[in-house]
Design a protein around this motif. Structure first.
Motif, PDB file in Angstrom:
ATOM      1  N   LEU A 110       0.857  -1.184   0.000  1.00 32.87           N
ATOM      2  CA  LEU A 110       0.000   0.000   0.000  1.00 32.87           C
ATOM      3  C   LEU A 110       0.893   1.234   0.000  1.00 32.87           C
TER       4      LEU A 110
ATOM      5  N   ASN B  40       1.292   5.685  -1.069  1.00 28.11           N
ATOM      6  CA  ASN B  40       0.840   6.977  -1.556  1.00 28.11           C
ATOM      7  C   ASN B  40       2.016   7.535  -2.356  1.00 28.11           C
TER       8      ASN B  40
ATOM      9  N   ALA C 121      -2.140   1.635  -4.985  1.00 31.62           N
ATOM     10  CA  ALA C 121      -2.366   3.039  -4.643  1.00 31.62           C
ATOM     11  C   ALA C 121      -3.780   3.450  -5.056  1.00 31.62           C
TER      12      ALA C 121
ATOM     13  N   CYS D  63      -1.386   3.828   4.499  1.00 32.35           N
ATOM     14  CA  CYS D  63      -0.142   3.790   3.717  1.00 32.35           C
ATOM     15  C   CYS D  63       1.064   4.111   4.589  1.00 32.35           C
TER      16      CYS D  63
END
Length: 106
Positions: free
Chosen positions: A9, A11, A25, A94
């Motif tokens: 996960l 960003n 994402a 994240c």
């Protein structure tokens, strides 16, 4: 998708940690340029997704693919999440997945 290669996960901030690896994402689409979508990551930064299908502007899309640059992902799977998504909660997840609790997500 290969289950032996999990998608981390990410960003935009944490994407650069996983260059060449499978990532996951969520972005909000701002531009759609025929196979490439550009959007805002849950941390407010811009990401480019190559090999993506058309997604309506302002929709949120989850992308699973290979991190091929500091701000780009080569898409394998794209899922339209519609026009409403909790970006704050996802962004927090994240940060946890790439920080203190990284071992839980590998």
């Amino acid at each position: 998708m290969d289950p032996s290669s999990p998608a981390m996960l990410v960003n935009a901030e944490t994407l650069k940690i996983y260059l060449g690896r499978r990532v996951r994402a969520v972005i909000q689409v701002t531009r759609n340029e025929g196979g490439t979508i550009i959007g805002q990551s849950t941390d407010g930064q811009q990401l480019t997704i190559r090999g993506a299908q058309d997604v309506p502007l302002s929709h949120f899309v989850e992308v699973i693919g290979i991190a091929d640059g500091n701000q780009s992902i080569r898409a394998e799977i794209c899922t339209d999440f519609g026009d409403s998504f909790d970006t704050v909660a996802y962004n927090g997840l994240c940060q946890l997945a790439s920080g203190k609790f990284k071992s839980f997500f590998l």
